[in-house]
Design a protein around this motif. Sequence first.
Motif, short mmCIF file in Angstrom:
data_model
loop_
_atom_site.label_atom_id
_atom_site.label_comp_id
_atom_site.label_asym_id
_atom_site.label_seq_id
_atom_site.Cartn_x
_atom_site.Cartn_y
_atom_site.Cartn_z
N GLY A 224 0.59 -1.39 -0.37
CA GLY A 224 0.65 0.35 0.12
C GLY A 224 0.62 1.31 0.13
N ASP A 225 0.45 2.62 0.27
CA ASP A 225 0.19 4.33 0.21
C ASP A 225 1.54 3.97 1.61
OD1 ASP A 225 1.13 6.84 0.50
OD2 ASP A 225 -0.28 7.00 -0.49
N PRO A 226 3.17 4.38 1.78
CA PRO A 226 3.76 3.96 2.57
C PRO A 226 2.40 5.37 3.63
CG PRO A 226 5.16 5.58 0.73
CD PRO A 226 3.49 4.35 0.42
N LEU A 227 2.21 5.88 3.55
CA LEU A 227 1.98 7.17 4.21
C LEU A 227 0.29 6.74 5.03
CD1 LEU A 227 1.46 10.85 2.42
CD2 LEU A 227 3.07 9.77 3.58
N GLU A 228 -0.26 5.33 4.67
CA GLU A 228 -1.06 4.76 5.07
C GLU A 228 -0.36 4.17 6.47
OE1 GLU A 228 -3.36 1.21 5.18
OE2 GLU A 228 -3.25 1.46 3.30
N ASP A 229 0.53 3.56 6.79
CA ASP A 229 1.46 3.64 7.77
C ASP A 229 1.93 4.33 8.73
OD1 ASP A 229 1.95 0.74 7.96
OD2 ASP A 229 3.57 0.33 7.15
N ILE A 230 1.92 6.14 8.24
CA ILE A 230 2.47 7.11 8.94
C ILE A 230 1.48 7.56 9.55
CG2 ILE A 230 3.48 9.03 9.13
CD1 ILE A 230 5.38 8.35 6.80
N GLY A 231 0.40 7.68 8.31
CA GLY A 231 -1.19 8.28 9.20
C GLY A 231 -1.37 7.72 10.46
N TRP A 232 -1.44 6.11 10.21
CA TRP A 232 -1.83 5.16 11.36
C TRP A 232 -1.40 5.65 12.88
CZ3 TRP A 232 -6.04 2.66 12.14
CH2 TRP A 232 -6.12 1.54 13.08
N PHE A 233 0.66 6.15 12.78
CA PHE A 233 0.73 6.01 14.07
C PHE A 233 0.49 7.24 15.04
CE2 PHE A 233 4.50 7.33 16.21
CZ PHE A 233 4.86 6.11 16.87
N PHE A 234 0.29 8.09 13.22
CA PHE A 234 -0.17 9.63 14.12
C PHE A 234 -1.86 10.16 14.34
CE2 PHE A 234 3.20 12.30 11.38
CZ PHE A 234 4.42 11.72 12.05
N ALA A 235 -2.77 9.19 14.23
CA ALA A 235 -3.83 9.11 14.35
C ALA A 235 -3.72 9.68 16.17
CB ALA A 235 -4.00 8.17 13.68
N ARG A 236 -4.73 10.31 16.40
CA ARG A 236 -4.81 10.67 17.63
C ARG A 236 -5.28 9.41 18.72
NH1 ARG A 236 -5.40 15.21 20.97
NH2 ARG A 236 -5.44 17.12 18.90
N CYS A 237 -5.85 8.32 17.28
CA CYS A 237 -6.46 7.30 19.03
C CYS A 237 -5.65 6.73 19.26
CB CYS A 237 -7.67 6.58 17.59
SG CYS A 237 -7.13 5.64 16.19
N TRP A 238 -3.96 6.48 18.60
CA TRP A 238 -3.22 5.74 19.52
C TRP A 238 -1.89 6.87 19.80
CZ3 TRP A 238 -5.27 1.18 18.91
CH2 TRP A 238 -6.07 0.86 18.06
N ARG A 239 -2.32 7.84 20.31
CA ARG A 239 -1.56 8.78 21.30
C ARG A 239 -1.14 8.18 23.30
NH1 ARG A 239 -2.59 14.82 17.94
NH2 ARG A 239 -2.79 13.45 16.11
N PHE A 240 -3.02 7.79 23.44
CA PHE A 240 -2.96 6.88 24.64
C PHE A 240 -3.14 8.29 25.61
CE2 PHE A 240 -1.59 3.67 22.91
CZ PHE A 240 -1.89 2.21 23.24
#
Length: 326
Positions: A224-240
Amino acid sequence: RLIQNQIGAPVEIVRWERLSGGAIQENVACDVRVASGAMAGEHRWVVRTDAASSVDVSHSRAEEFALLTAAYAAGVRVPRPLWLPDDGASPAFFVMERVPGIAAGHRLARDEALVPDRAALARELGANLGRLHHIAPPQPGLEFLGPPPLDPARERVAAYRADLDDLGDAGVNPVLEWGLRWCELNAPAATPAVLLHRDYRTGNYLVHDGHLAAVLDWEFAGWGDPLEDIGWFFARCWRFGQGARVAGGIGPAQAFLDGYAGAGGREVTVEQTRYWQVMAHIRWAVIALQQAERHRSGAQSSLELALTAHIVPELEWEILNLPEAQ
């Protein structure tokens, strides 16, 4: 027996203990003593096997072993894959080295003693993802992933729409439909596909002595698009709860992106990840609805699954607000 056959020497198992976590797969700590030969001594391994329940889109253990093998060869920090039985064992399993460290996201995001230099860890995480994204199709041993998508963003939109349709009435959600339409209209131009982890986030990697030790849970990887992984890592839902630390609740986004580019990834700005952050919240909301429906339908009675649906309004808020923040 498998281990003894692989090593060619007597093996004594001194610990066999299921590890916490692993809703989709089970992990068992296995400490052994090898009596003789090149591997004589004590070893700490993990036996990764199928759990009682599964998710259809999850890879098999043989496929996950192949993904770990490819990642390890590319210099990605992962547990070293050791052996995969070829005798059709049931349940399916493989053996990998056990890496020390802490994975608990809420602890890593909040405990300064565990992560004394947050920018440094963010850079390490970015660099590690950059090395993963060097793997591109075609790749020997990963044929099971199928052909790469021609239009990754719109194919994700179609997949999540289909997931909502499959849920019937439980999948009726105007905010998610609005978000999917926004993603469809604003889809970025297709870029060459690379290997994605597809769950690269805080909670799915180990930190030891403040540094990245290994990335876990490869069962959703694909092209897939490499930015998909970065967007998932940056998503607020995973910032605890650490909203200001855009990079997984761990550290600054720019440190992560600097590490990514320094390891050979493309130059990326935070703004360029926003599209895939929207998509990340849609994806997690769809998964939450699916999990809740597993409980509601009676397929799997679980308070944890039932409560998962309660995160959907928070995800909807992000889906509505992220596009407006551009």
